[in-house]
Design an enzyme around this catalytic site. Structure first.
Site, PDB file in Angstrom:
ATOM      1  N   ARG A   1      49.944  45.258  36.286  1.00  0.00           N
ATOM      2  CA  ARG A   1      48.479  45.230  36.218  1.00  0.00           C
ATOM      3  C   ARG A   1      47.853  45.822  37.470  1.00  0.00           C
ATOM      4  O   ARG A   1      46.769  46.396  37.409  1.00  0.00           O
ATOM      5  CB  ARG A   1      47.995  43.799  35.977  1.00  0.00           C
ATOM      6  CG  ARG A   1      48.374  43.300  34.581  1.00  0.00           C
ATOM      7  CD  ARG A   1      47.575  42.104  34.138  1.00  0.00           C
ATOM      8  NE  ARG A   1      47.864  41.797  32.734  1.00  0.00           N
ATOM      9  CZ  ARG A   1      47.155  40.968  31.984  1.00  0.00           C
ATOM     10  NH1 ARG A   1      46.093  40.361  32.501  1.00  0.00           N
ATOM     11  NH2 ARG A   1      47.481  40.752  30.725  1.00  0.00           N
TER      12      ARG A   1
ATOM     13  N   ARG B   1      58.307  37.992  28.551  1.00  0.00           N
ATOM     14  CA  ARG B   1      57.549  37.063  27.719  1.00  0.00           C
ATOM     15  C   ARG B   1      57.491  37.591  26.292  1.00  0.00           C
ATOM     16  O   ARG B   1      57.289  38.784  26.075  1.00  0.00           O
ATOM     17  CB  ARG B   1      56.138  36.860  28.268  1.00  0.00           C
ATOM     18  CG  ARG B   1      56.132  36.117  29.604  1.00  0.00           C
ATOM     19  CD  ARG B   1      54.757  35.869  30.142  1.00  0.00           C
ATOM     20  NE  ARG B   1      54.830  35.254  31.460  1.00  0.00           N
ATOM     21  CZ  ARG B   1      53.795  35.057  32.272  1.00  0.00           C
ATOM     22  NH1 ARG B   1      52.585  35.420  31.873  1.00  0.00           N
ATOM     23  NH2 ARG B   1      53.955  34.499  33.455  1.00  0.00           N
TER      24      ARG B   1
ATOM     25  N   SER C   1      47.249  34.337  39.078  1.00  0.00           N
ATOM     26  CA  SER C   1      46.881  32.926  38.944  1.00  0.00           C
ATOM     27  C   SER C   1      47.562  32.162  40.068  1.00  0.00           C
ATOM     28  O   SER C   1      48.753  32.355  40.322  1.00  0.00           O
ATOM     29  CB  SER C   1      47.325  32.358  37.595  1.00  0.00           C
ATOM     30  OG  SER C   1      46.512  32.815  36.549  1.00  0.00           O
TER      31      SER C   1
ATOM     32  N   GLU D   1      42.580  39.561  34.383  1.00  0.00           N
ATOM     33  CA  GLU D   1      43.407  38.724  35.248  1.00  0.00           C
ATOM     34  C   GLU D   1      44.554  39.516  35.854  1.00  0.00           C
ATOM     35  O   GLU D   1      45.238  40.275  35.159  1.00  0.00           O
ATOM     36  CB  GLU D   1      43.969  37.558  34.443  1.00  0.00           C
ATOM     37  CG  GLU D   1      44.886  36.654  35.242  1.00  0.00           C
ATOM     38  CD  GLU D   1      45.772  35.769  34.381  1.00  0.00           C
ATOM     39  OE1 GLU D   1      46.843  35.369  34.868  1.00  0.00           O
ATOM     40  OE2 GLU D   1      45.408  35.507  33.213  1.00  0.00           O
TER      41      GLU D   1
ATOM     42  N   ARG E   1      49.779  43.965  28.324  1.00  0.00           N
ATOM     43  CA  ARG E   1      50.503  42.805  27.801  1.00  0.00           C
ATOM     44  C   ARG E   1      51.859  43.273  27.281  1.00  0.00           C
ATOM     45  O   ARG E   1      51.986  43.696  26.149  1.00  0.00           O
ATOM     46  CB  ARG E   1      49.678  42.139  26.698  1.00  0.00           C
ATOM     47  CG  ARG E   1      50.061  40.696  26.419  1.00  0.00           C
ATOM     48  CD  ARG E   1      49.121  40.079  25.404  1.00  0.00           C
ATOM     49  NE  ARG E   1      47.783  39.937  25.911  1.00  0.00           N
ATOM     50  CZ  ARG E   1      47.324  38.930  26.636  1.00  0.00           C
ATOM     51  NH1 ARG E   1      48.141  37.942  26.937  1.00  0.00           N
ATOM     52  NH2 ARG E   1      46.079  38.890  27.056  1.00  0.00           N
TER      53      ARG E   1
END
Length: 424
Positions: free
Chosen positions: A390, A262, A352, A349, A277
């Protein structure tokens, strides 16, 4: 992607949902564009019918020796041919413009999705586990990793720039162990089929799951018009693109461990320290392909699958239901799992889980043959099962000791050759 017929029949509900998601009420404009398309198609049909009739009349005129009439009819056919070509081009232009608008509109949320604008309006679903009482001031993962000399951001910056990391030794093995553990659980306990997917895909594949055209800046694009996947949801979901499956093949449940990429275009200044990130990261993804009757319950099942991973690792977490304004583009409802990070003293987070209804299937032209032999669009779901990087962060911070060592959770020790602790 929406069916314009559905928008016509549900214009008020469509506009209400789009406004709730931050888009404009566009049903009138879309219907007007479709009216123009329908009118142009009708003109084409009329012209084609007249051309066919005139072509037949030419033969009759010549047979009757009426050359003047035959020539007039031939001129008319030539004129109609030109008009038809122009009409076909205009129809394609209108259809493309309508498709462009439709493809940029977000999915309609389910009725039970809470209203709201951003993450501050998300609703707590439930909490699992107790936060660890470490008895000392916890460190963040990058402090632990750098002290162990197994997490090197400087070396990564020399190789690739910011937002990359080099893991070494036992931390590199721990990351690999976490990914393997997750895949094994999803395959052996949750009935998923393991898939090894390409991490470079074509534009139409990115379009199918909603990454394109709206989110092109969030992905990496190659010179030969391929895209590095932001998640293996993209290739996994597209396994059924442009196909018709039988109802008895559903649900299809896939899982994959892959690198993901990303650009983090909208995250300047956020989470600049550590691994939270990254431009490149590893994630275990789950994708389910279902029929329209079971997609909502399948989301609950997938959420439990992701939760099982964290429960087996003994990591405290909470589940929140995302409000309308915080949901992803393709989702109808999303649950986020947020794991407790002692070093940050907050939840972050880690997964999801979303149901998309037939939104992606329409973009992919993915259908199933129902028991009554009718063709319907499949429903698609995706969920992180979970983000490996994560999860590594969570294990490091929750299992750290006062001397900076990392205790290996019991379920990971078989993947670590029996190692119980990572020490300097």
């Amino acid at each position: 992607m929406f069916d314009i017929k559905w928008i016509r029949e549900n214009a008020e509900a469509f506009d209400k949902a789009q406004i709730a998601r931050g888009a404009e009420a566009s049903s009138s404009r879309l219907i007007a564009m479709d009216d123009e398309r329908v009118a142009e198609v009708q003109k084409l049909q009329d012209a084609q019918q007249r051309r066919n009739a005139a072509s037949k009349e030419i033969g009759k005129a010549k047979g009757a020796g009426d050359e003047e009439k035959a020539q007039a009819l031939m001129a008319e056919v030539g004129s109609l041919k030109s008009a038809i070509q122009d009409g076909e081009a205009k129809t394609r232009e209108i259809e493309a413009a309508l498709g462009d608008v439709l493809s940029g509109l977000p999915n309609i949320p389910l009725d039970d999705v809470p209203p709201g604008k951003d993450e501050a309006d998300n609703v707590l679903h439930h909490v699992w586990g107790e936060k660890p009482q470490l008895g000392f001031e916890p460190k963040e993962h990058f402090e632990l990793g750098e002290a162990l000399k197994m997490m090197d951001f400087e070396a990564a910056a020399k190789l690739s720039g910011s937002r990359f990391v080099v893991l070494k030794g036992q931390l590199a093995r721990l990351e690999r162990a976490i990914g393997q553990f997750m895949v094994d659980v999803h395959v052996n306990e949750h009935g998923c089929e393991e898939v090894s997917v390409p991490t470079l895909v074509r534009s139409d594949v990115m379009y199918g799951t909603g990454q394109l055209p709206k989110f092109a800046e969030d992905a990496f694009h190659t010179d030969d018009d391929r895209w590095l996947i932001p998640t293996s949801e993209v290739p996994l979901t597209n396994l059924v693109r442009e196909s018709i499956v039988d109802a008895d093949q559903l649900p299809m449940r896939f899982t994959a461990l892959s690198h993901c990429y990303r650009s983090e275009a909208g995250s300047a200044g956020r989470d600049t320290r550590g691994m939270l990130r990254q431009h490149q990261f590893t994630k275990v993804e789950m994708v389910s392909i279902t029929d329209e009757l079971t997609s909502v319950s399948e989301q609950e099942r997938m959420l439990q699958c992701a939760e099982t991973i964290l429960q087996k690792l003994g990591l405290s977490y909470r589940v929140v239901t995302l409000c309308i304004g915080d949901m992803g583009f393709s989702a109808r409802r999303t649950f986020d799992i947020e794991v407790w990070l002692p070093g940050q003293d907050t939840y972050r987070e880690i997964s999801s889980v979303s149901t998309c209804g037939d939104f992606q299937a329409r973009r992919m032209n993915a259908r199933y043959r129902a028991d009554d032999k009718s063709l319907k669009y499949v429903h698609t779901l995706n969920g992180s099962g979970v983000a490996v990087g994560r999860c590594l962060i969570a294990v490091m911070e929750n299992y750290q000791t006062a001397d900076g060592s990392i205790v290996i959770p019991d379920v990971l020790r078989p993947y670590m050759g029996g190692l119980e602790k990572i020490s300097a």
